[in-house]
Every structure is written in structure tokens, then in C-alpha cells.
Design a protein around this motif. Structure first.
Motif, PDB file in Angstrom:
ATOM      1  N   TYR A 181      43.641  43.089  50.930  1.00 28.86           N
ATOM      2  CA  TYR A 181      43.072  44.410  50.408  1.00 28.86           C
ATOM      3  C   TYR A 181      41.705  44.341  50.804  1.00 28.86           C
ATOM      4  N   PRO A 182      41.254  44.995  52.030  1.00 29.39           N
ATOM      5  CA  PRO A 182      40.053  44.736  52.262  1.00 29.39           C
ATOM      6  C   PRO A 182      38.770  45.769  51.404  1.00 29.39           C
ATOM      7  N   ASP A 183      39.478  46.726  50.549  1.00 30.30           N
ATOM      8  CA  ASP A 183      38.772  47.352  49.991  1.00 30.30           C
ATOM      9  C   ASP A 183      38.575  47.104  48.423  1.00 30.30           C
ATOM     10  N   ALA A 184      39.367  45.940  48.227  1.00 26.99           N
ATOM     11  CA  ALA A 184      39.495  45.338  46.809  1.00 26.99           C
ATOM     12  C   ALA A 184      38.014  45.246  45.952  1.00 26.99           C
ATOM     13  N   ASP A 185      37.968  45.544  44.855  1.00 24.60           N
ATOM     14  CA  ASP A 185      36.831  45.552  43.950  1.00 24.60           C
ATOM     15  C   ASP A 185      36.566  43.999  43.470  1.00 24.60           C
ATOM     16  N   PHE A 186      35.503  43.460  43.749  1.00 24.44           N
ATOM     17  CA  PHE A 186      35.643  42.064  43.135  1.00 24.44           C
ATOM     18  C   PHE A 186      35.323  42.168  41.745  1.00 24.44           C
ATOM     19  N   ASP A 187      34.212  43.046  41.275  1.00 22.60           N
ATOM     20  CA  ASP A 187      33.665  43.118  39.843  1.00 22.60           C
ATOM     21  C   ASP A 187      35.424  43.400  39.149  1.00 22.60           C
ATOM     22  N   ALA A 188      35.987  44.293  39.443  1.00 20.73           N
ATOM     23  CA  ALA A 188      37.257  44.789  38.565  1.00 20.73           C
ATOM     24  C   ALA A 188      38.209  43.358  38.723  1.00 20.73           C
ATOM     25  N   MET A 189      38.259  42.683  39.836  1.00 23.81           N
ATOM     26  CA  MET A 189      39.199  41.531  39.700  1.00 23.81           C
ATOM     27  C   MET A 189      38.641  40.301  38.642  1.00 23.81           C
ATOM     28  N   THR A 190      37.330  40.306  38.112  1.00 24.02           N
ATOM     29  CA  THR A 190      37.119  39.304  37.423  1.00 24.02           C
ATOM     30  C   THR A 190      37.671  39.745  35.919  1.00 24.02           C
ATOM     31  N   LYS A 191      38.220  40.594  35.685  1.00 26.39           N
ATOM     32  CA  LYS A 191      39.042  40.855  34.612  1.00 26.39           C
ATOM     33  C   LYS A 191      40.609  40.257  34.509  1.00 26.39           C
ATOM     34  N   PRO A 192      40.880  39.257  33.922  1.00 19.83           N
ATOM     35  CA  PRO A 192      42.129  38.393  34.053  1.00 19.83           C
ATOM     36  C   PRO A 192      43.316  39.139  34.416  1.00 19.83           C
ATOM     37  N   PHE A 193      44.300  38.789  35.358  1.00 17.60           N
ATOM     38  CA  PHE A 193      45.207  39.298  35.949  1.00 17.60           C
ATOM     39  C   PHE A 193      45.376  40.606  36.444  1.00 17.60           C
ATOM     40  N   SER A 194      44.029  40.756  37.359  1.00 17.34           N
ATOM     41  CA  SER A 194      43.683  42.143  37.795  1.00 17.34           C
ATOM     42  C   SER A 194      43.877  42.009  39.481  1.00 17.34           C
ATOM     43  N   VAL A 195      44.272  41.088  40.171  1.00 19.44           N
ATOM     44  CA  VAL A 195      44.305  40.977  41.520  1.00 19.44           C
ATOM     45  C   VAL A 195      45.515  41.477  41.852  1.00 19.44           C
ATOM     46  N   LEU A 236      44.220  30.423  40.005  1.00 17.96           N
ATOM     47  CA  LEU A 236      42.682  30.553  39.651  1.00 17.96           C
ATOM     48  C   LEU A 236      41.736  30.208  40.713  1.00 17.96           C
ATOM     49  N   ALA A 237      40.753  31.229  40.907  1.00 17.79           N
ATOM     50  CA  ALA A 237      39.551  30.693  41.988  1.00 17.79           C
ATOM     51  C   ALA A 237      38.167  31.152  41.008  1.00 17.79           C
ATOM     52  N   VAL A 238      37.513  30.006  41.141  1.00 17.38           N
ATOM     53  CA  VAL A 238      36.038  30.308  40.512  1.00 17.38           C
ATOM     54  C   VAL A 238      35.022  30.867  41.743  1.00 17.38           C
ATOM     55  N   ILE A 239      34.726  31.843  41.621  1.00 13.31           N
ATOM     56  CA  ILE A 239      33.796  32.471  42.716  1.00 13.31           C
ATOM     57  C   ILE A 239      32.242  32.922  41.752  1.00 13.31           C
ATOM     58  N   THR A 240      31.199  32.286  42.552  1.00 13.51           N
ATOM     59  CA  THR A 240      30.002  32.785  41.974  1.00 13.51           C
ATOM     60  C   THR A 240      29.339  33.996  42.500  1.00 13.51           C
ATOM     61  N   ASP A 241      28.668  34.914  41.717  1.00 13.68           N
ATOM     62  CA  ASP A 241      27.823  36.025  42.037  1.00 13.68           C
ATOM     63  C   ASP A 241      26.437  35.528  41.985  1.00 13.68           C
ATOM     64  N   LYS A 284      29.444  32.413  37.331  1.00 13.48           N
ATOM     65  CA  LYS A 284      30.450  31.857  37.843  1.00 13.48           C
ATOM     66  C   LYS A 284      31.508  32.919  37.269  1.00 13.48           C
ATOM     67  N   TYR A 285      32.350  33.394  38.041  1.00 10.98           N
ATOM     68  CA  TYR A 285      33.538  34.227  37.442  1.00 10.98           C
ATOM     69  C   TYR A 285      34.908  33.453  37.913  1.00 10.98           C
ATOM     70  N   PRO A 286      35.479  33.117  37.072  1.00 11.31           N
ATOM     71  CA  PRO A 286      36.931  32.556  37.163  1.00 11.31           C
ATOM     72  C   PRO A 286      37.949  33.754  37.377  1.00 11.31           C
ATOM     73  N   ILE A 287      38.467  33.866  38.496  1.00  7.19           N
ATOM     74  CA  ILE A 287      39.413  34.982  39.068  1.00  7.19           C
ATOM     75  C   ILE A 287      40.889  34.235  38.693  1.00  7.19           C
ATOM     76  N   VAL A 288      41.279  35.271  37.919  1.00 11.41           N
ATOM     77  CA  VAL A 288      42.482  34.591  36.991  1.00 11.41           C
ATOM     78  C   VAL A 288      43.806  35.513  37.558  1.00 11.41           C
ATOM     79  N   SER A 289      44.791  34.982  38.284  1.00 11.71           N
ATOM     80  CA  SER A 289      46.043  35.668  38.619  1.00 11.71           C
ATOM     81  C   SER A 289      47.087  34.799  39.026  1.00 11.71           C
ATOM     82  N   TYR A 290      48.251  34.943  38.598  1.00 11.04           N
ATOM     83  CA  TYR A 290      49.376  34.480  39.119  1.00 11.04           C
ATOM     84  C   TYR A 290      49.436  34.542  40.708  1.00 11.04           C
TER      85      TYR A 290
END
Length: 383
Positions: free
Chosen positions: A108-122, A147-152, A158-164
Motif C-alpha cells: 500500500y504505497p499510499d498508506a498513512d503512517f499516522d493513521a496506522m499508529t491507531k491499533p488494528f488499522s493496518v 507488532l512493529a515498533v517504529i520511531t518518528d 516510538k509508535y507500536p504499530i499493532v495489527s494481526y
């Protein structure tokens, strides 16, 4: 109804890296960190096994510790050009976490990183590629977590990106790969695995599978971490710690974590404190804090021959010292002035961290500040 989330296939034991020979596909991008996987020969072995399976490979190297969203976007560009049907994260948790987010941006090249910081938004993955995780450190359990922990870097968060969706398709848990891990990394990551076992067991999600995995992982860590640090060539201890890491990861993938991680994410992003080291500093005081709301800590204490929550907190402090880890935040060279200046900022970010929602006791921002200050100075928190 409950569902157990786990990597689709799990190969564990010394020498299981060779399972890469059996993968079916056309192209694979291998994502790794600095030079450790190259120096140890593990990266070349992985490439060789994939080539033997008839898979064309490309390597993306240089993922930094605490990977940034910028690095993930850079890796996704490489993938878009190469068009792999497999993505292989090999190395420490940073490399694997970065590979997970590269996977998202590749599909998803246009995925919004900030939106995915909300749990289960991937968004739904596997439209282009599947994922293999091969850890070289025994701590995060990222090889079986969503889970993937990514730093802004700009925000210092640090944002834990949470999605199964991020749960790998294949996990290869080969203790031989981590046999060259330095003692301080073995120590930090092992204490991280311990923290996962404790927090998953006392989370506000009730899950029998997570409970059993948490207990088993905790026992293995207490029985093997010191040996793995002291005698790094002991492959049995290495594999045991690798298995404990996986077990802790699988436990928290189904029950999630608590405020130890909320607190750690902030000091890692702002001050660069290694994640396992900060977890080990916060864990004893968080046990004390949470023991006022949870009666589950004695269950864990009994596994190591102790009785109470306080016994467990002290046992963690003792193990932390035995494997030569720091006992205070100020030992990382953070001045009182700098600490005081940022305290409100990190406490508020910790309060908003997704892990806080799974803690057995709901904290206030002021209580998080109290825990932070106690751990900065090496004091016992009282609530």
C-alpha cells in the motif's frame, strides 16, 4: 469466542534456518540491520538456501536501531522495484519490525503512517507477498507478533504499530543464529522476554494459552539467561532463550502488554535507552504498582520458588544485577535538568501509548510520572 494468533509455520531448534530451502516462490527481499548477520555468515546462508529453492534474492541492509518510518519507506521503494513475493526479516527486532512496515508500504504505497499508529488499522496484507521472520536476538518475539515498533524521529516518539496482519507467515527460531550475540545484547533482550511474560500474564485480557506460555517462558528465562550471558557458546541455553522469547511473544500477541512498555517506548525514543534495559528498570516498580489491582503476581513468583508480588519484583532486580544490567535511568547519563524538562512530555505520551489500555491497573499521568521519577533514581515506588 477467542482466537489464537500465531505465525502460520514455526520451525525451532538449532539448524532450522535450512528450512528456507523448502519455500516456494519467485523472488525474496531480505531485510537486515548492520553487519552482524553478514559477519556471522547467517545472511549468506539464508541467501544460499533461498537460491537453492530457486528464489531470486535482493538484500536491503542498514536498518538502524529503533527504525524510522523513513527507513521503512526507503525499503518499500526497493521492494516496489524488485517485486518480491516473499519478504524475509533477518536479524534483531529492529530489522524485522522495519521489514514488517516495508511490507505494508510495498503493498500500500499510499498508506498513512499516522493513521496506522491507531491499533488494528493496518490494511489487509498478502496481496503481493508473504513474510518470514528470522530473529537473531532472544527478546521481542517479533517473529510471532502482530507488532512493529517504529520511531518518528521528528516527534521523538516510538509508535507500536499493532495489527494481526503483521504476524509473520513463517517463523524460524534457530538458536545458532544468535550464538554471536554480545553479552550486553543477550542480557537486554532476555530481560525484554521476561517482561513480555510478566505483562502478558497480568494483562486485562484473560487467555489460558497466553497464561501457560507466560509461565513457561518466565521459568526458562530465570533458568537460562545468566548462563547464556556468561557462556555464550552454550547452544542449549541459547536455544532455550530463543524459545522463551518466542513464547513470550506468542503470549503477548494474544493478551498484549502493559505500562512497562508504555514507559519504555518513550525513553527509548527520546534518550536512546535500549528497550530491554529500560523494561528491566521499570518492571519491578510496575509489579509493585499493579499488585494493588491484580492478584496474579504470586502465581509467577511461585514458579521461581517465591511467594509474593514483592518477592517477584526483588527477583527481577536480582536477575537484572546478575546479568550486569543498569538499575536506574540516570545511569544512562541523563541529567536531572534534562529529565525534569521532558518528564511531562514522556509521561503524557506513555499515558496515550496503546499498551496502557491493557494494563491491569489504569494509571493517571501523575502516577506514571511518579514511577518514572522512582526509576530514574533507583527508588522503590509506593502507592
Amino acid at each position: 469466542m477467542s482466537k489464537l494468533f500465531i505465525a502460520s509455520e514455526v520451525f525451532h531448534g538449532v539448524g532450522t534456518l535450512e528450512e528456507l530451502k523448502n519455500i516456494k516462490g519467485q523472488k525474496a527481499v531480505l531485510v537486515t540491520g548492520g553487519s552482524s548477520m553478514k559477519k556471522s555468515g547467517a545472511l549468506d546462508k539464508a541467501v544460499s538456501y533461498l537460491n537453492e529453492a530457486g528464489i531470486e534474492t535482493k538484500v536491503f541492509e542498514g536498518v538502524e536501531e529503533d527504525p524510522s518510518s523513513a527507513t521503512c519507506l526507503k525499503g518499500a521503494e526497493v521492494m516496489k522495484a524488485f517485486q518480491p513475493d516473499w519478504i524475509v526479516g533477518i536479524g534483531g527486532c529492529s530489522a524485522i519490525d522495519a521489514a514488517k512496515m516495508m511490507w505494508v508500504f510495498y503493498e500500500y504505497p499510499d498508506a498513512d503512517f499516522d493513521a496506522m499508529t491507531k491499533p488494528f488499522s493496518v490494511p489487509t496484507l498478502r496481496t503481493k507477498a508473504k513474510f518470514v521472520a528470522i530473529p537473531s536476538t532472544s527478546g521481542t518475539g517479533t517473529e510471532t507478533t502482530g507488532l512493529a515498533v517504529i520511531t518518528d524521529r521528528e516527534k521523538g516518539v516510538k509508535y507500536p504499530i499493532v495489527s494481526y496482519e503483521l504476524t509473520p507467515d513463517i517463523a524460524i527460531v534457530d538458536g545458532e543464529i544468535c550464538s554471536t550475540m554480545p553479552a550486553h545484547v543477550t542480557s537486554n533482550t532476555g530481560l525484554d522476554a521476561l517482561t513480555h511474560c510478566v505483562e502478558a500474564y497480568v494483562s486485562n485480557i484473560d487467555d489460558n494459552y497466553a497464561d501457560a506460555l507466560s509461565k513457561g517462558g518466565l521459568e526458562i528465562v530465570f533458568n537460562n539467561l545468566k548462563e547464556a550471558v556468561t557462556n555464550p557458546d552454550n547452544l542449549k541455553a541459547r536455544q532455550n532463550m530463543h524459545d522463551a522469547s518466542f513464547m513470550g511473544g506468542l503470549a503477548f500477541n494474544n493478551a498484549w502488554l502493559g505500562i512497562v512498555h508504555s514507559l519504555s517506548h518513550q525513553v527509548g525514543a527520546l534518550y536512546g535507552i535500549p528497550h530491554g534495559a529500560s523494561n528491566a528498570i521499570f518492571l519491578p516498580n510496575v509489579i509493585r504498582f499493579n499488585s494493588k489491582a491484580s492478584n496474579r503476581f504470586p502465581d509467577l513468583a511461585k514458579i521461581i520458588g517465591k511467594e509474593t508480588a514483592e518477592d517477584l519484583a526483588v527477583a527481577v532486580e536480582t536477575l537484572r544485577a546478575d546479568v550486569n544490567n543498569q538499575g536506574t535511568i540516570k545511569e544512562f547519563g541523563i541529567s536531572q535538568e534534562d529529565w525534569d524538562k521532558n518528564l511531562d512530555y514522556i509521561a503524557n505520551n506513555a499515558f496515550l501509548d496503546p499498551c496502557t489500555g491493557f494494563n491491569p491497573r489504569k494509571p493517571t499521568v501523575e502516577e506514571l510520572k511518579d514511577i518514572y521519577n522512582a526509576c530514574y533514581n533507583g527508588e522503590i515506588v509506593n502507592f
